[in-house]
Motif scaffolding. Structure first.
Motif, PDB file in Angstrom:
ATOM      1  N   TYR A  36      10.973  -6.446   9.463  1.00  0.00           N
ATOM      2  CA  TYR A  36      10.736  -7.331   8.313  1.00  0.00           C
ATOM      3  C   TYR A  36       9.426  -8.102   8.469  1.00  0.00           C
ATOM      4  CZ  TYR A  36      11.283 -11.489   5.371  1.00  0.00           C
ATOM      5  OH  TYR A  36      11.061 -12.513   4.481  1.00  0.00           O
ATOM      6  N   TYR A  37       9.264  -8.729   9.684  1.00  0.00           N
ATOM      7  CA  TYR A  37       8.057  -9.539   9.871  1.00  0.00           C
ATOM      8  C   TYR A  37       6.811  -8.663  10.044  1.00  0.00           C
ATOM      9  CZ  TYR A  37      10.902 -13.709  10.158  1.00  0.00           C
ATOM     10  OH  TYR A  37      11.752 -14.737   9.851  1.00  0.00           O
ATOM     11  N   ARG A  38       7.004  -7.476  10.576  1.00  0.00           N
ATOM     12  CA  ARG A  38       5.876  -6.558  10.698  1.00  0.00           C
ATOM     13  C   ARG A  38       5.376  -6.139   9.314  1.00  0.00           C
ATOM     14  NH1 ARG A  38       7.997  -3.568  14.038  1.00  0.00           N
ATOM     15  NH2 ARG A  38       8.818  -1.879  12.725  1.00  0.00           N
ATOM     16  N   THR A  39       6.329  -5.917   8.393  1.00  0.00           N
ATOM     17  CA  THR A  39       5.972  -5.567   7.013  1.00  0.00           C
ATOM     18  C   THR A  39       5.209  -6.699   6.344  1.00  0.00           C
ATOM     19  OG1 THR A  39       7.903  -4.143   6.791  1.00  0.00           O
ATOM     20  CG2 THR A  39       6.874  -4.896   4.749  1.00  0.00           C
ATOM     21  N   LEU A  40       5.701  -7.950   6.596  1.00  0.00           N
ATOM     22  CA  LEU A  40       5.001  -9.090   6.016  1.00  0.00           C
ATOM     23  C   LEU A  40       3.571  -9.164   6.534  1.00  0.00           C
ATOM     24  CD1 LEU A  40       7.610 -12.018   6.054  1.00  0.00           C
ATOM     25  CD2 LEU A  40       6.752 -10.754   4.082  1.00  0.00           C
ATOM     26  N   ALA A  41       3.401  -8.921   7.822  1.00  0.00           N
ATOM     27  CA  ALA A  41       2.068  -8.990   8.413  1.00  0.00           C
ATOM     28  C   ALA A  41       1.155  -7.921   7.824  1.00  0.00           C
ATOM     29  CB  ALA A  41       2.158  -8.839   9.934  1.00  0.00           C
ATOM     30  N   GLU A  42       1.716  -6.697   7.660  1.00  0.00           N
ATOM     31  CA  GLU A  42       0.908  -5.614   7.115  1.00  0.00           C
ATOM     32  C   GLU A  42       0.521  -5.892   5.664  1.00  0.00           C
ATOM     33  OE1 GLU A  42       3.239  -2.158   7.712  1.00  0.00           O
ATOM     34  OE2 GLU A  42       2.672  -1.922   9.817  1.00  0.00           O
ATOM     35  N   GLU A  43       1.473  -6.446   4.909  1.00  0.00           N
ATOM     36  CA  GLU A  43       1.179  -6.737   3.503  1.00  0.00           C
ATOM     37  C   GLU A  43       0.131  -7.832   3.368  1.00  0.00           C
ATOM     38  OE1 GLU A  43       4.866  -7.499   1.574  1.00  0.00           O
ATOM     39  OE2 GLU A  43       5.337  -5.371   1.335  1.00  0.00           O
ATOM     40  N   ASN A  44       0.065  -8.669   4.352  1.00  0.00           N
ATOM     41  CA  ASN A  44      -0.960  -9.714   4.325  1.00  0.00           C
ATOM     42  C   ASN A  44      -2.359  -9.131   4.483  1.00  0.00           C
ATOM     43  OD1 ASN A  44       0.654 -11.900   3.859  1.00  0.00           O
ATOM     44  ND2 ASN A  44       1.069 -12.285   6.031  1.00  0.00           N
ATOM     45  N   ARG A  45      -2.447  -7.933   5.053  1.00  0.00           N
ATOM     46  CA  ARG A  45      -3.768  -7.340   5.229  1.00  0.00           C
ATOM     47  C   ARG A  45      -3.942  -6.018   4.464  1.00  0.00           C
ATOM     48  NH1 ARG A  45      -3.558  -3.503   9.480  1.00  0.00           N
ATOM     49  NH2 ARG A  45      -1.548  -3.449  10.560  1.00  0.00           N
ATOM     50  N   VAL A  46      -2.945  -5.619   3.652  1.00  0.00           N
ATOM     51  CA  VAL A  46      -3.026  -4.403   2.844  1.00  0.00           C
ATOM     52  C   VAL A  46      -3.080  -4.781   1.370  1.00  0.00           C
ATOM     53  CG1 VAL A  46      -1.859  -2.276   2.150  1.00  0.00           C
ATOM     54  CG2 VAL A  46      -1.826  -2.984   4.540  1.00  0.00           C
ATOM     55  N   ARG A  47      -4.018  -4.238   0.675  1.00  0.00           N
ATOM     56  CA  ARG A  47      -4.183  -4.524  -0.747  1.00  0.00           C
ATOM     57  C   ARG A  47      -3.960  -3.240  -1.561  1.00  0.00           C
ATOM     58  NH1 ARG A  47      -3.421  -8.456   1.171  1.00  0.00           N
ATOM     59  NH2 ARG A  47      -4.699 -10.339   1.394  1.00  0.00           N
ATOM     60  N   ARG A  48      -3.184  -3.394  -2.627  1.00  0.00           N
ATOM     61  CA  ARG A  48      -2.946  -2.280  -3.556  1.00  0.00           C
ATOM     62  C   ARG A  48      -3.861  -2.468  -4.757  1.00  0.00           C
ATOM     63  NH1 ARG A  48       1.935   0.460  -2.715  1.00  0.00           N
ATOM     64  NH2 ARG A  48       3.154  -0.386  -0.970  1.00  0.00           N
ATOM     65  N   ILE A  49      -4.802  -1.583  -4.942  1.00  0.00           N
ATOM     66  CA  ILE A  49      -5.779  -1.684  -6.029  1.00  0.00           C
ATOM     67  C   ILE A  49      -5.472  -0.625  -7.089  1.00  0.00           C
ATOM     68  CG2 ILE A  49      -8.210  -1.720  -6.646  1.00  0.00           C
ATOM     69  CD1 ILE A  49      -7.355  -3.881  -4.622  1.00  0.00           C
ATOM     70  N   PRO A  50      -5.031  -1.030  -8.288  1.00  0.00           N
ATOM     71  CA  PRO A  50      -4.738  -0.046  -9.333  1.00  0.00           C
ATOM     72  C   PRO A  50      -6.005   0.707  -9.769  1.00  0.00           C
ATOM     73  CG  PRO A  50      -3.824  -2.209  -9.872  1.00  0.00           C
ATOM     74  CD  PRO A  50      -4.766  -2.409  -8.734  1.00  0.00           C
ATOM     75  N   ILE A  51      -5.845   1.981 -10.049  1.00  0.00           N
ATOM     76  CA  ILE A  51      -6.929   2.798 -10.607  1.00  0.00           C
ATOM     77  C   ILE A  51      -6.501   3.187 -12.015  1.00  0.00           C
ATOM     78  CG2 ILE A  51      -8.358   4.848 -10.341  1.00  0.00           C
ATOM     79  CD1 ILE A  51      -7.586   4.884  -7.389  1.00  0.00           C
ATOM     80  N   PRO A  52      -7.080   2.559 -13.051  1.00  0.00           N
ATOM     81  CA  PRO A  52      -6.653   2.844 -14.434  1.00  0.00           C
ATOM     82  C   PRO A  52      -6.847   4.315 -14.793  1.00  0.00           C
ATOM     83  CG  PRO A  52      -8.032   0.874 -14.329  1.00  0.00           C
ATOM     84  CD  PRO A  52      -8.138   1.538 -12.995  1.00  0.00           C
ATOM     85  N   ALA A  53      -5.858   4.869 -15.446  1.00  0.00           N
ATOM     86  CA  ALA A  53      -5.944   6.262 -15.892  1.00  0.00           C
ATOM     87  C   ALA A  53      -6.734   6.337 -17.191  1.00  0.00           C
ATOM     88  CB  ALA A  53      -4.543   6.829 -16.108  1.00  0.00           C
ATOM     89  N   PRO A  54      -7.652   7.283 -17.317  1.00  0.00           N
ATOM     90  CA  PRO A  54      -8.377   7.447 -18.580  1.00  0.00           C
ATOM     91  C   PRO A  54      -7.410   7.809 -19.703  1.00  0.00           C
ATOM     92  CG  PRO A  54      -9.410   8.711 -16.809  1.00  0.00           C
ATOM     93  CD  PRO A  54      -8.082   8.256 -16.298  1.00  0.00           C
ATOM     94  N   ARG A  55      -7.618   7.231 -20.872  1.00  0.00           N
ATOM     95  CA  ARG A  55      -6.798   7.603 -22.025  1.00  0.00           C
ATOM     96  C   ARG A  55      -7.230   8.974 -22.529  1.00  0.00           C
ATOM     97  NH1 ARG A  55      -3.613   3.697 -24.353  1.00  0.00           N
ATOM     98  NH2 ARG A  55      -3.706   4.561 -26.463  1.00  0.00           N
ATOM     99  N   GLY A  56      -6.312   9.633 -23.223  1.00  0.00           N
ATOM    100  CA  GLY A  56      -6.628  10.932 -23.778  1.00  0.00           C
ATOM    101  C   GLY A  56      -7.698  10.831 -24.861  1.00  0.00           C
TER     102      GLY A  56
END
Length: 503
Positions: A36-56
């Protein structure tokens, strides 16, 4: 000595208990809750950056791009010329964040900052046009500096859509009615919409950036309502273009036939009220003895007063309903409004008034409480052009058509009258010398302003095998023959200059 021994043993016990408690806590942190705490630590240094999908991409029937993408930015290629059909895109609002569109659950919940369609095809086909966003996983340090890329999920582009729109024709109709309030709709007579334009319009590209807020506010406060789609949501008295339905009802109900003749008196007086023909009002003239085809060609009001009286308002309303005029057409654009066809029951229920003969006279010439959209008038005309088929208008799918129970001979009589309207002696003088055989109907509809009329014109060609149906409305423009018909003629000229046909 004994008391000292007892005290020592107590202290030893307390110390042992403390050690055991500490050990248990360390075990919990390291073994039980370590992940649990390892996950918290990793999330503190991992960023999820969305990549918008092109519209049709939205294409015209010929493959031209109507709406595309430049990088991650939406681009409306012909801007205001196509705005009411294309629609726009906008950010998801607070009420939409986290919600899943039930039409496309595979697209997942809408996230803050994502774009969805607002109006037009962008909204109607949002599920198809909207892709599935990708994501990049980044490891960062405490200063938010990138350490490395942990992974990447590529976005999936939205589905492309091919429309029935004729690219060149769409731009042409926009040019022809520019600076006038009104609407133009062009179809193939079998439901496919070739062009659709509402005037005034707006540039949808302006809605893509915050820097255009002043221009957007100007559009929103414009009293001519440029965001309003008059083709599908504007309802107007149709005037004489409604006579197509009245003629059909009289023929199909057996009230008249091809041999029926009426002697036009110029004006009919009922209980002290005068109901006159336009020819009598303008020139003091009378048409004399005329049949249906001549009455359509000349748009003789007194003739239609009389056959409207013979048929009655409820049967006229019934036939208007069969033509699809009392409900939405079903076009694949959001925001459509149904036309309105009054009945005697409606008037008594909602107005608390009896239906009078004068109401029937007004109804028979497309006035009174009758109101239609330009799109529904085009659909009405297409029934005659297609020899009795009622087709659901379509921008981007195959139209659905059904055959109405109208005798072929009656359709031919009405068509003959419409051919006469565009021939010498008819009302549509701009078409008297047109190089292709056409069938048409003019309309000049009164408004609630004195001597201010809506100008209508609806036409199809070639006569026997129509490939184009044009309907023009110029809001408060004047007479249909002199204002709307010339616009329709220019559209026909353009179309047949680019499409070879045999009449």
């Amino acid at each position: 000595m004994r008391s000292q021994s007892w005290l020592i043993w107590l202290l030893k016990g307390v110390l042992l208990l403390s050690i055991l408690t500490l050990f248990a806590r360390l075990t919990e942190l390291q073994v039980i809750k370590g992940r649990y705490y390892r996950t918290l630590a990793e999330e503190n240094r991992v960023r999820r950056i969305p990549i918008p999908a092109p519209r049709g991409i939205i294409y015209a029937r010929g493959g031209e791009i109507l709406v595309g993408n430049v990088g991650s930015v939406r681009k409306y290629e012909i801007g205001s010329n196509f705005a009411h059909v294309s629609g726009i895109i906008g950010e998801v609002n607070a009420n939409e964040v986290g919600k899943v569109d039930p039409k496309c659950p595979d697209k997942g919940p809408k996230r803050l900052g994502s774009l969805v369609g607002r109006g037009g095809l962008e909204e109607e086909y949002d599920c198809r046009l909207r892709g599935i966003d990708g994501e990049q996983l980044l490891e960062v340090d405490t200063a938010e500096k990138l350490i490395r890329v942990l992974g990447k999920k590529d976005p999936i582009s939205g589905e492309d859509i091919k429309t029935n729109i004729d690219y060149g024709l769409q731009k042409k109709v926009a040019d022809l009615i520019n600076n006038k309030r009104g609407a133009i709709v062009v179809s193939d007579g079998q439901g496919q919409i070739l062009a659709l334009y509402s005037s005034p319009s707006f540039d949808p590209n302006l809605f893509l950036g915050q820097e255009n807020s002043d221009k957007i506010n100007k559009i929103l406060s414009d009293k001519t309502i440029p965001l309003f789609n008059r083709v599908i949501a504007g309802t107007y008295h149709p005037g004489s273009v409604f006579k197509i339905v009245v003629a059909t009802s009289a023929l199909e109900e057996g009230k008249i036939n091809k041999d029926f003749v009426y002697d036009d008196p110029g004006v009919i007086t009922v209980n002290g009220f005068n109901y006159s023909n336009w020819y009598f009002n303008q020139y003091g003239g009378r048409e004399g003895a005329i049949g249906l085809t001549r009455a359509i060609a000349r748009s003789t009001d007194t003739f239609f007063y009389k056959i409207g009286e013979m048929v009655g308002p409820d049967l006229i309303a019934s036939w208007a309903d069969k033509f699809g005029l009392s409900k939405k057409t079903g076009i694949d654009l959001p925001g459509e409004v149904a036309g309105f066809i009054p009945t005697s029951v409606w008037k008594e229920s909602f107005k608390g008034e009896r239906w009078f003969l004068g109401n029937t006279y007004h109804m028979a010439i497309g006035q009174g409480d009758v109101s239609l959209t330009p799109l529904s008038v085009n659909m009405e005309t297409s029934v005659i052009a297609s020899k009795g088929f009622l087709c659901e208008p379509s921008i981007a799918h195959e139209p659905i058509c059904k055959k109405l129970e109208i005798k072929d001979s009656n359709i031919e009589l009405i068509k003959e009258g419409m051919v006469g309207a565009c021939s010498k002696g008819g009302t549509a003088f701009p078409f008297f010398d047109f190089r292709i055989g056409v069938a048409c109907k003019t309309g000049t509809a009164e408004t609630n302003k004195k001597e201010v009329n809506h100008a209508w014109f609806t036409v199809f060609a070639p006569i026997e095998s129509p490939i184009i149906v044009v309907t023009v409305l110029v809001e408060e423009g004047g007479e249909g023959s002199s204002v709307a018909a010339p616009i329709a003629k220019d559209i026909m000229d353009y179309y047949f200059s680019n499409h070879k046909v045999d009449d």
